[in-house]
Design a protein around this motif. Structure first.
Motif, PDB file in Angstrom:
ATOM      1  N   TYR A 174       0.832  -1.209   0.000  1.00 65.87           N
ATOM      2  CA  TYR A 174       0.000   0.000   0.000  1.00 65.87           C
ATOM      3  C   TYR A 174       0.861   1.251   0.000  1.00 65.87           C
ATOM      4  O   TYR A 174       0.612   2.193  -0.750  1.00 65.87           O
ATOM      5  N   LEU A 175       1.873   1.259   0.851  1.00 64.31           N
ATOM      6  CA  LEU A 175       2.755   2.417   0.953  1.00 64.31           C
ATOM      7  C   LEU A 175       3.533   2.638  -0.342  1.00 64.31           C
ATOM      8  O   LEU A 175       3.573   3.748  -0.876  1.00 64.31           O
ATOM      9  N   VAL A 176       4.118   1.577  -0.884  1.00 62.90           N
ATOM     10  CA  VAL A 176       4.912   1.685  -2.120  1.00 62.90           C
ATOM     11  C   VAL A 176       4.038   2.140  -3.284  1.00 62.90           C
ATOM     12  O   VAL A 176       4.415   3.037  -4.042  1.00 62.90           O
ATOM     13  N   SER A 177       2.857   1.556  -3.423  1.00 53.91           N
ATOM     14  CA  SER A 177       2.001   1.926  -4.549  1.00 53.91           C
ATOM     15  C   SER A 177       1.498   3.363  -4.420  1.00 53.91           C
ATOM     16  O   SER A 177       1.395   4.083  -5.417  1.00 53.91           O
ATOM     17  N   ALA A 178       1.203   3.808  -3.202  1.00 51.88           N
ATOM     18  CA  ALA A 178       0.749   5.192  -3.006  1.00 51.88           C
ATOM     19  C   ALA A 178       1.860   6.189  -3.336  1.00 51.88           C
ATOM     20  O   ALA A 178       1.625   7.191  -4.030  1.00 51.88           O
ATOM     21  N   ILE A 179       3.067   5.911  -2.864  1.00 50.43           N
ATOM     22  CA  ILE A 179       4.196   6.811  -3.158  1.00 50.43           C
ATOM     23  C   ILE A 179       4.475   6.849  -4.654  1.00 50.43           C
ATOM     24  O   ILE A 179       4.671   7.927  -5.236  1.00 50.43           O
ATOM     25  N   ALA A 180       4.464   5.696  -5.301  1.00 57.64           N
ATOM     26  CA  ALA A 180       4.713   5.648  -6.747  1.00 57.64           C
ATOM     27  C   ALA A 180       3.607   6.364  -7.518  1.00 57.64           C
ATOM     28  O   ALA A 180       3.872   7.047  -8.516  1.00 57.64           O
ATOM     29  N   GLY A 181       2.360   6.219  -7.066  1.00 55.46           N
ATOM     30  CA  GLY A 181       1.244   6.897  -7.725  1.00 55.46           C
ATOM     31  C   GLY A 181       1.347   8.405  -7.616  1.00 55.46           C
ATOM     32  O   GLY A 181       1.131   9.135  -8.597  1.00 55.46           O
ATOM     33  N   ILE A 182       1.715   8.894  -6.437  1.00 49.28           N
ATOM     34  CA  ILE A 182       1.882  10.338  -6.239  1.00 49.28           C
ATOM     35  C   ILE A 182       3.038  10.852  -7.097  1.00 49.28           C
ATOM     36  O   ILE A 182       2.918  11.891  -7.752  1.00 49.28           O
ATOM     37  N   ALA A 183       4.149  10.114  -7.102  1.00 48.82           N
ATOM     38  CA  ALA A 183       5.305  10.524  -7.914  1.00 48.82           C
ATOM     39  C   ALA A 183       4.945  10.556  -9.395  1.00 48.82           C
ATOM     40  O   ALA A 183       5.329  11.496 -10.116  1.00 48.82           O
ATOM     41  N   THR A 184       4.197   9.566  -9.858  1.00 46.74           N
ATOM     42  CA  THR A 184       3.786   9.519 -11.264  1.00 46.74           C
ATOM     43  C   THR A 184       2.892  10.702 -11.601  1.00 46.74           C
ATOM     44  O   THR A 184       3.069  11.344 -12.643  1.00 46.74           O
ATOM     45  N   ALA A 185       1.940  11.018 -10.726  1.00 46.38           N
ATOM     46  CA  ALA A 185       1.043  12.153 -10.963  1.00 46.38           C
ATOM     47  C   ALA A 185       1.821  13.468 -11.001  1.00 46.38           C
ATOM     48  O   ALA A 185       1.569  14.321 -11.866  1.00 46.38           O
ATOM     49  N   LEU A 186       2.768  13.625 -10.082  1.00 51.33           N
ATOM     50  CA  LEU A 186       3.567  14.855 -10.055  1.00 51.33           C
ATOM     51  C   LEU A 186       4.430  14.992 -11.299  1.00 51.33           C
ATOM     52  O   LEU A 186       4.559  16.088 -11.863  1.00 51.33           O
ATOM     53  N   LEU A 187       5.018  13.888 -11.742  1.00 53.58           N
ATOM     54  CA  LEU A 187       5.830  13.931 -12.968  1.00 53.58           C
ATOM     55  C   LEU A 187       4.986  14.246 -14.182  1.00 53.58           C
ATOM     56  O   LEU A 187       5.391  15.037 -15.057  1.00 53.58           O
ATOM     57  N   ALA A 188       3.813  13.656 -14.261  1.00 55.20           N
ATOM     58  CA  ALA A 188       2.919  13.912 -15.401  1.00 55.20           C
ATOM     59  C   ALA A 188       2.459  15.370 -15.396  1.00 55.20           C
ATOM     60  O   ALA A 188       2.381  16.004 -16.452  1.00 55.20           O
ATOM     61  N   LYS A 189       2.183  15.905 -14.225  1.00 54.75           N
ATOM     62  CA  LYS A 189       1.747  17.300 -14.119  1.00 54.75           C
ATOM     63  C   LYS A 189       2.888  18.239 -14.504  1.00 54.75           C
ATOM     64  O   LYS A 189       2.679  19.260 -15.156  1.00 54.75           O
ATOM     65  N   TRP A 215      -3.301   7.416 -10.493  1.00 52.81           N
ATOM     66  CA  TRP A 215      -4.210   6.349 -10.061  1.00 52.81           C
ATOM     67  C   TRP A 215      -3.877   5.038 -10.759  1.00 52.81           C
ATOM     68  O   TRP A 215      -3.910   3.966 -10.138  1.00 52.81           O
ATOM     69  N   SER A 216      -3.571   5.109 -12.026  1.00 54.57           N
ATOM     70  CA  SER A 216      -3.237   3.896 -12.780  1.00 54.57           C
ATOM     71  C   SER A 216      -1.979   3.229 -12.215  1.00 54.57           C
ATOM     72  O   SER A 216      -1.932   2.005 -12.047  1.00 54.57           O
ATOM     73  N   MET A 217      -0.961   4.036 -11.926  1.00 52.91           N
ATOM     74  CA  MET A 217       0.277   3.492 -11.365  1.00 52.91           C
ATOM     75  C   MET A 217       0.009   2.881  -9.989  1.00 52.91           C
ATOM     76  O   MET A 217       0.501   1.801  -9.673  1.00 52.91           O
ATOM     77  N   THR A 218      -0.782   3.575  -9.167  1.00 50.03           N
ATOM     78  CA  THR A 218      -1.114   3.060  -7.837  1.00 50.03           C
ATOM     79  C   THR A 218      -1.825   1.720  -7.942  1.00 50.03           C
ATOM     80  O   THR A 218      -1.451   0.753  -7.262  1.00 50.03           O
ATOM     81  N   ALA A 219      -2.834   1.643  -8.787  1.00 50.58           N
ATOM     82  CA  ALA A 219      -3.603   0.403  -8.938  1.00 50.58           C
ATOM     83  C   ALA A 219      -2.725  -0.727  -9.465  1.00 50.58           C
ATOM     84  O   ALA A 219      -2.782  -1.857  -8.970  1.00 50.58           O
ATOM     85  N   PHE A 220      -1.893  -0.423 -10.447  1.00 47.71           N
ATOM     86  CA  PHE A 220      -1.031  -1.440 -11.036  1.00 47.71           C
ATOM     87  C   PHE A 220      -0.048  -1.995 -10.002  1.00 47.71           C
ATOM     88  O   PHE A 220       0.100  -3.212  -9.845  1.00 47.71           O
ATOM     89  N   LEU A 221       0.615  -1.115  -9.274  1.00 50.15           N
ATOM     90  CA  LEU A 221       1.598  -1.571  -8.293  1.00 50.15           C
ATOM     91  C   LEU A 221       0.944  -2.264  -7.097  1.00 50.15           C
ATOM     92  O   LEU A 221       1.501  -3.220  -6.559  1.00 50.15           O
ATOM     93  N   LEU A 222      -0.245  -1.809  -6.704  1.00 50.29           N
ATOM     94  CA  LEU A 222      -0.940  -2.479  -5.614  1.00 50.29           C
ATOM     95  C   LEU A 222      -1.325  -3.900  -6.030  1.00 50.29           C
ATOM     96  O   LEU A 222      -1.121  -4.857  -5.279  1.00 50.29           O
ATOM     97  N   LEU A 223      -1.839  -4.042  -7.232  1.00 55.23           N
ATOM     98  CA  LEU A 223      -2.183  -5.369  -7.746  1.00 55.23           C
ATOM     99  C   LEU A 223      -0.947  -6.253  -7.839  1.00 55.23           C
ATOM    100  O   LEU A 223      -0.962  -7.410  -7.417  1.00 55.23           O
ATOM    101  N   LEU A 224       0.128  -5.705  -8.355  1.00 58.28           N
ATOM    102  CA  LEU A 224       1.388  -6.449  -8.456  1.00 58.28           C
ATOM    103  C   LEU A 224       1.894  -6.851  -7.067  1.00 58.28           C
ATOM    104  O   LEU A 224       2.320  -7.995  -6.856  1.00 58.28           O
TER     105      LEU A 224
END
Length: 151
Positions: free
Chosen positions: A92-107, A120-129
């Motif tokens: 949960y922690l890893v996927s949330a951090i990666a999702g936030i980082a991905t959103a910030l980079l995209a922005k 959100w896509s990165m968070t969901a993907f990493l959480l599932l993984l």
């Protein structure tokens, strides 16, 4: 959480259990758990479970109509949420951090419209993984438990 004296033997038994191994207590033998177990919303919902409880020694219980399924976490989610995320639910922690980082980079790349979607896509993907990886390494069997009788 501290345990009251009438159920101390039961709580001592919990302290001897290895972390993350599931134990079944049949409701025919254990119609209720000690008062030191409190209902919680912290934790994953398990299909078929009625509710979740947390108790002493990092115990986490899912209640079903016919049984209690208990396991011990390394860190108590209510007393030490960050420790719990790090030791018991790092996906949960890893996927949330990666999702936030991905959103910030995209922005940052001036793609503000899709930044939230990318995060959100990165968070969901990493959480599932992470969940898949955790499942592969876990023994998901429910072991019949012989806990001390409750007074």
């Amino acid at each position: 959480m501290r345990c009251s004296e009438p159920c101390r033997g039961f709580c001592r038994w919990i302290e001897t259990l290895p972390h993350h191994k599931k134990y079944v207590l049949r409701k025919g033998e254990y119609s209720k758990l000690p008062r030191c177990f409190k209902e919680t919303i912290l934790g994953e919902a398990v299909p078929g479970s009625v509710r979740q409880l947390r108790g002493p020694a990092g115990s986490h219980v899912h209640e079903f109509t016919d049984r209690w399924v208990l396991h011990r976490d390394v860190a108590d989610a209510e007393a030490d949420p960050l420790g719990h995320l790090l030791s018991d639910a790092p996906e949960y922690l890893v996927s949330a951090i990666a999702g936030i980082a991905t959103a910030l980079l995209a922005k940052q790349k001036r793609d503000g419209k899709n930044a939230l979607l990318a995060g959100w896509s990165m968070t969901a993907f990493l959480l599932l993984l992470g969940k898949m990886g955790k499942t592969i390494g876990e023994d998901d069997r429910e072991n019949e438990a012989k806990a001390p009788r409750l007074s």
